[in-house]
Design a protein around this motif. Structure first.
Motif, short mmCIF file in Angstrom:
data_model
loop_
_atom_site.label_atom_id
_atom_site.label_comp_id
_atom_site.label_asym_id
_atom_site.label_seq_id
_atom_site.Cartn_x
_atom_site.Cartn_y
_atom_site.Cartn_z
N VAL A 1 0.81 -1.39 -0.05
CA VAL A 1 -0.01 -0.04 0.05
C VAL A 1 0.98 1.30 -0.08
CG1 VAL A 1 -1.72 1.35 1.15
CG2 VAL A 1 -1.80 -1.18 1.35
N ALA A 2 0.72 2.03 -0.92
CA ALA A 2 1.47 3.42 -0.88
C ALA A 2 0.56 4.32 -0.27
CB ALA A 2 1.75 3.70 -2.48
N LEU A 3 1.08 5.29 0.62
CA LEU A 3 0.63 6.52 1.15
C LEU A 3 1.19 7.61 0.42
CD1 LEU A 3 0.91 5.76 5.12
CD2 LEU A 3 -1.09 5.26 3.59
N VAL A 4 0.35 8.32 -0.20
CA VAL A 4 0.49 9.38 -1.11
C VAL A 4 -0.26 10.93 -0.49
CG1 VAL A 4 1.40 8.01 -3.08
CG2 VAL A 4 -0.94 9.24 -2.95
N GLY A 5 0.39 12.05 -0.86
CA GLY A 5 -0.50 13.07 -0.61
C GLY A 5 0.54 14.17 -0.43
N PRO A 6 0.29 15.43 -0.44
CA PRO A 6 1.19 16.58 -0.34
C PRO A 6 1.70 16.70 1.06
CG PRO A 6 -1.08 17.35 -0.18
CD PRO A 6 -1.25 15.81 -0.58
N ASN A 7 2.88 17.50 0.93
CA ASN A 7 3.29 17.92 2.31
C ASN A 7 2.30 18.31 3.15
OD1 ASN A 7 5.80 17.34 1.07
ND2 ASN A 7 6.22 19.72 0.57
N GLY A 8 2.53 17.59 4.63
CA GLY A 8 1.56 18.18 5.68
C GLY A 8 0.27 17.35 5.51
N ALA A 9 0.23 16.44 4.81
CA ALA A 9 -1.13 15.50 4.54
C ALA A 9 -1.48 14.75 5.72
CB ALA A 9 -1.10 14.82 3.34
N GLY A 10 -0.29 14.09 6.34
CA GLY A 10 -0.34 13.30 7.38
C GLY A 10 0.22 11.91 7.20
N LYS A 11 1.03 11.75 6.12
CA LYS A 11 1.57 10.23 5.88
C LYS A 11 2.45 9.64 6.74
CE LYS A 11 3.42 11.94 1.98
NZ LYS A 11 2.95 13.65 2.32
#
Length: 286
Positions: A60-70
């Motif tokens: 499972v890849a966790l992605v999202g912008p900076n500060g998203a909570g990854k």
């Protein structure tokens, strides 16, 4: 990295499992689950009512912008960050059910930063991954697992070097070797390719894929959406501490969703020769 397939595919045959050596979950079994997870840092909520799970045999890849909570989600899953609300269960039990050693025999964590306070050699750092197995039958294979991990990450030639003397990329590969040597059913990797060149990035991701093929549950934080498309079985997109989408790459990684989440136009298309899904930021002509 050389020899990764040989070493990773023989990993499980290195020793038999006993009551001190947990049995591998069967493929498709949920190894790690978060329900209603909320995390606050001071007055700021960094995760809000997050549901997440990973099963044996998948990446499972966790992605999202900076500060998203990854990274916060990964730390909470690892038991390194106390939730304000909700639960995290490892192999069906709350994290508080496990002793530190029991937890370390079931999940391994690769953090973003790789620092060691003393001049241990690279091999000694990798061997630290075997410490949870002290006084168990698995300890009989410590040397074999350390050797396999060093070879798989292409750092055998660095084994006698002091860890602090290594480059950032070399330290990252040694740190990954420590995680591999730990030999757990769940693997949590926080930006494992950040300090690596293209060749070593691909080799690390192939290692992660091989661990999943071998039955491990793998969660990896990545910034490169193309990497998520290429290697992940499932992608979880985080935005503002919440799950914006979760599912197979082709379902989740759409132009509309990514453009909205990243607040920048994103192109999603198929490679003209291979048909592989490509995800790139839209760029004007220069």
């Amino acid at each position: 990295m050389t020899g990764t397939t040989r070493h990773s595919t023989s990993w499980r045959s290195l020793f038999a499992r006993t009551p001190d050596v947990p049995a591998r979950p069967t493929p498709g079994t949920v190894t790690l689950r978060a329900t209603g997870l909320t995390v606050r840092r001071g007055t700021r909520t960094v995760l809000a009512d997050v549901d997440f799970q990973v099963t044996a045999g998948e990446i499972v890849a966790l992605v999202g912008p900076n500060g998203a909570g990854k990274s916060s989600l990964l730390a909470a899953l690892a038991g390194e960050l106390e939730p304000s609300a909700g639960t995290v269960k490892l192999e069906g039990h709350a994290l508080t059910h496990w002793s530190p050693a029991d937890m370390a025999r079931r999940r391994a964590v690769l953090p973003q930063s790789h620092t060691v306070g003393f001049p241990f050699t690279a091999r000694e750092v990798v061997a630290m991954g075997r410490s949870p197995w002290l006084h168990t039958p698995a300890a009989d294979n410590d040397d074999a697992l350390v050797d396999a991990a060093l070879a798989a990450t292409d750092v055998t030639h660095l084994a006698t070097r002091a860890f602090p003397s290594l480059s950032g990329g070399e330290r990252a590969r040694v740190a990954l070797a420590r995680v591999l040597a730990q030999d757990t059913a769940t693997v949590l990797l926080d930006e494992p390719t950040a300090a690596l060149d293209i060749g070593h990035q691909e080799a690390v991701l192939k290692l992660a894929a091989e661990r999943a093929t071998d039955g491990a549950a793998v969660v990896v934080v990545v910034h490169d959406l193309g990497v998520a498309a290429a290697y992940a079985d499932r992608v979880t997109v985080l935005a503002d501490g919440r799950v914006a989408a979760d599912g197979p790459p082709r379902t989740v990684l759409t132009r509309e969703l990514l453009t909205d989440v990243y607040r920048h136009p994103v192109d999603v298309f198929d490679h003209p020769a291979t048909g592989a899904q490509l995800v790139l930021p839209e760029r004007g002509r220069h």
